[in-house]
Design a protein around this motif. Structure first.
Motif, mmCIF file in Angstrom:
data_model
loop_
_atom_site.group_PDB
_atom_site.id
_atom_site.type_symbol
_atom_site.label_atom_id
_atom_site.label_comp_id
_atom_site.label_asym_id
_atom_site.label_seq_id
_atom_site.Cartn_x
_atom_site.Cartn_y
_atom_site.Cartn_z
ATOM 1 N N SER A 40 0.831 -1.193 0.000
ATOM 2 C CA SER A 40 0.000 0.000 0.000
ATOM 3 C C SER A 40 0.870 1.250 0.000
ATOM 4 C CB SER A 40 -0.914 0.001 1.233
ATOM 5 O OG SER A 40 -1.901 -1.001 1.113
ATOM 6 N N GLY A 41 0.258 2.351 -0.357
ATOM 7 C CA GLY A 41 0.957 3.633 -0.334
ATOM 8 C C GLY A 41 0.602 4.401 0.915
ATOM 9 N N GLY A 42 0.503 5.717 0.795
ATOM 10 C CA GLY A 42 0.184 6.537 1.950
ATOM 11 C C GLY A 42 1.434 6.880 2.746
ATOM 12 N N THR A 43 1.223 7.381 3.968
ATOM 13 C CA THR A 43 2.335 7.893 4.778
ATOM 14 C C THR A 43 2.894 6.860 5.754
ATOM 15 O OG1 THR A 43 0.774 8.662 6.453
ATOM 16 C CG2 THR A 43 1.355 10.213 4.696
ATOM 17 N N THR A 44 2.165 5.792 6.019
ATOM 18 C CA THR A 44 2.596 4.849 7.060
ATOM 19 C C THR A 44 3.756 3.950 6.655
ATOM 20 O OG1 THR A 44 0.377 4.848 8.036
ATOM 21 C CG2 THR A 44 1.818 2.995 8.598
ATOM 22 N N ASP A 68 -3.064 -0.551 -4.331
ATOM 23 C CA ASP A 68 -3.897 0.443 -5.011
ATOM 24 C C ASP A 68 -3.035 1.625 -5.418
ATOM 25 O OD1 ASP A 68 -3.519 1.365 -2.383
ATOM 26 O OD2 ASP A 68 -5.416 2.441 -2.350
ATOM 27 N N ARG A 70 -3.271 5.903 -6.992
ATOM 28 C CA ARG A 70 -4.022 7.079 -7.420
ATOM 29 C C ARG A 70 -3.889 7.171 -8.936
ATOM 30 N NH1 ARG A 70 -1.352 9.339 -2.765
ATOM 31 N NH2 ARG A 70 -2.171 8.220 -0.955
ATOM 32 N N ASN A 80 1.690 6.564 -5.757
ATOM 33 C CA ASN A 80 2.219 5.493 -4.902
ATOM 34 C C ASN A 80 3.408 4.805 -5.568
ATOM 35 O OD1 ASN A 80 0.459 5.837 -2.738
ATOM 36 N ND2 ASN A 80 -1.046 4.385 -3.536
ATOM 37 N N GLY A 132 -2.899 -0.866 4.402
ATOM 38 C CA GLY A 132 -2.984 0.201 5.391
ATOM 39 C C GLY A 132 -4.458 0.409 5.715
ATOM 40 N N MET A 133 -4.747 1.426 6.487
ATOM 41 C CA MET A 133 -6.138 1.738 6.818
ATOM 42 C C MET A 133 -6.271 3.241 7.041
ATOM 43 S SD MET A 133 -8.474 0.440 10.040
ATOM 44 C CE MET A 133 -7.629 1.610 11.136
ATOM 45 N N HIS A 138 -11.317 2.796 5.558
ATOM 46 C CA HIS A 138 -11.016 2.222 4.230
ATOM 47 C C HIS A 138 -9.702 1.476 4.293
ATOM 48 C CE1 HIS A 138 -8.295 5.711 3.270
ATOM 49 N NE2 HIS A 138 -7.689 4.782 2.557
ATOM 50 N N ALA A 140 -6.948 -0.508 1.135
ATOM 51 C CA ALA A 140 -6.769 -0.455 -0.320
ATOM 52 C C ALA A 140 -7.471 0.825 -0.785
ATOM 53 C CB ALA A 140 -7.302 -1.722 -0.994
ATOM 54 N N ARG A 173 -9.156 6.298 -8.234
ATOM 55 C CA ARG A 173 -8.186 5.306 -7.795
ATOM 56 C C ARG A 173 -8.239 4.067 -8.670
ATOM 57 N NH1 ARG A 173 -6.120 5.771 -2.508
ATOM 58 N NH2 ARG A 173 -6.424 7.871 -1.723
ATOM 59 N N LYS A 196 -5.602 5.447 14.960
ATOM 60 C CA LYS A 196 -5.896 4.299 14.079
ATOM 61 C C LYS A 196 -6.238 3.057 14.910
ATOM 62 C CE LYS A 196 -4.321 5.708 9.715
ATOM 63 N NZ LYS A 196 -3.213 5.383 8.804
HETATM 64 O O1 LIG Z 1 -3.145 4.937 -1.665
HETATM 65 C C1 LIG Z 1 -3.277 4.959 -0.444
HETATM 66 O O2 LIG Z 1 -3.401 6.009 0.231
HETATM 67 C C2 LIG Z 1 -3.213 3.693 0.353
HETATM 68 O O3 LIG Z 1 -3.074 2.587 -0.337
HETATM 69 C C3 LIG Z 1 -4.329 3.694 1.346
HETATM 70 O O4 LIG Z 1 -5.170 2.594 1.411
HETATM 71 C C4 LIG Z 1 -3.627 3.883 2.678
HETATM 72 O O5 LIG Z 1 -3.116 2.637 3.115
HETATM 73 C C5 LIG Z 1 -4.538 4.467 3.708
HETATM 74 O O6 LIG Z 1 -5.172 5.595 3.144
HETATM 75 C C6 LIG Z 1 -3.718 4.888 4.932
HETATM 76 O O7 LIG Z 1 -2.893 5.931 4.531
HETATM 77 P P1 LIG Z 1 -1.834 6.590 5.564
HETATM 78 O O8 LIG Z 1 -0.768 5.552 5.751
HETATM 79 O O9 LIG Z 1 -1.342 7.808 4.841
HETATM 80 O O10 LIG Z 1 -2.589 6.881 6.828
#
Ligand SMILES: O=C(O)[C@H](O)[C@@H](O)[C@H](O)[C@H](O)COP(=O)(O)O
Length: 231
Positions: A40-44, A68, A70, A80, A132-133, A138, A140, A173, A196
């Motif tokens: 997964s992407g995002g900041t975590t 997933d 963007r 991502n 992630g979540m 949500h 993915a 997405r 979280k």
């Molecule tokens: O494209 C994305 O953003 C991720 O795949 C998405 O599912 C992510 O895991 C959650 O939104 C948590 O994002 P954070 O890690 O930024 O809280």
């Protein structure tokens, strides 16, 4: 079902998760000649990616893709792919084979169809899936109110990759379906912070998946979910 792994801090979690994922990938290569991982992407996940990138394994036998994406090209700061390229596909892991979800198509729907024939054609099940979540429950790109949410969560859906639009998603997405993620040999949900943890507890206390789509993973994934959490 799930197993909860709590760590003192984000660094300890990243190192332990990188060891567990590297061991799973190496085992897969030994058993079947190749390994696959969807992240997964995002900041975590940044620290985890940094740690995993250093692990010594036959990375040239590893297919890396995204849970997933963007619907933006690589040079967009929201990509991502760019995140994974910068934080994971370096050091030992620079030898891995990356399969993007983003495709330069006129619509997200067309990109999903093209990606289904490339990344989506990777052999099922994935060896590793890292989810992630979001604060809305949500995972993915299964967003509450998502344009194709019911289709994405439906085990009868054949398409491996779908487009998704939702108020909380920002740009359109591209996402693997629940069916293609839920039976990974190692299925991880990686979340950090007290907020979280509260969202997770709310998700675990209820059953309505359209309200909190992460519930689909927690309640009916074929693979027991390993939840990795640090404060
Ligand atoms: O494209 C994305 O953003 C991720 O795949 C998405 O599912 C992510 O895991 C959650 O939104 C948590 O994002 P954070 O890690 O930024 O809280």
């Amino acid at each position: 079902m799930s197993r909860f792994h709590e760590f003192a801090g984000a660094e300890a979690l990243a190192e332990a998760m990188a060891d567990r994922v590297a061991a799973t990938l190496s085992e897969a290569i030994g058993a079947r000649g190749r390994a696959s991982i969807a992240v997964s992407g995002g900041t975590t996940p940044g620290r985890f990616f940094d740690a995993l990138s250093t692990r010594p394994l036959d990375w040239d036998k590893v297919d890396v893709t995204l849970v997933d994406e963007r619907f933006v090209p690589f040079d967009n700061p929201r990509s991502n792919h760019a995140l994974v390229a910068g934080r994971l596909l370096k050091n030992a892991a620079s030898a891995a084979h990356f399969l993007p979800l983003y495709q330069p198509e006129p619509t997200a729907e067309a990109a999903a169809a093209t990606a289904s024939r490339t990344a989506g054609a990777l052999a099922a099940p994935f060896d590793v899936v890292v989810l992630g979540m979001g604060g809305d429950g949500h995972t993915a790109s299964f967003f509450p109110g998502g344009s194709h949410l019911s289709q994405a969560l439906d085990m009868g859906t054949d398409a491996p990759i779908l487009s998704m639009e939702a108020d909380g998603a920002g740009e359109p997405r591209l996402t693997f379906s629940f069916r293609r993620l839920q039976d990974a040999r190692l299925l991880i949900l990686h979340i950090e912070g007290e907020a979280k943890r509260s969202v997770l507890e709310k998700a675990q206390a209820g059953h309505e998946e359209t309200e909190m789509p992460v519930r689909a993973v927690l309640r009916r994934a074929a693979t027991e979910v390993d939840i990795y959490w640090a404060p």
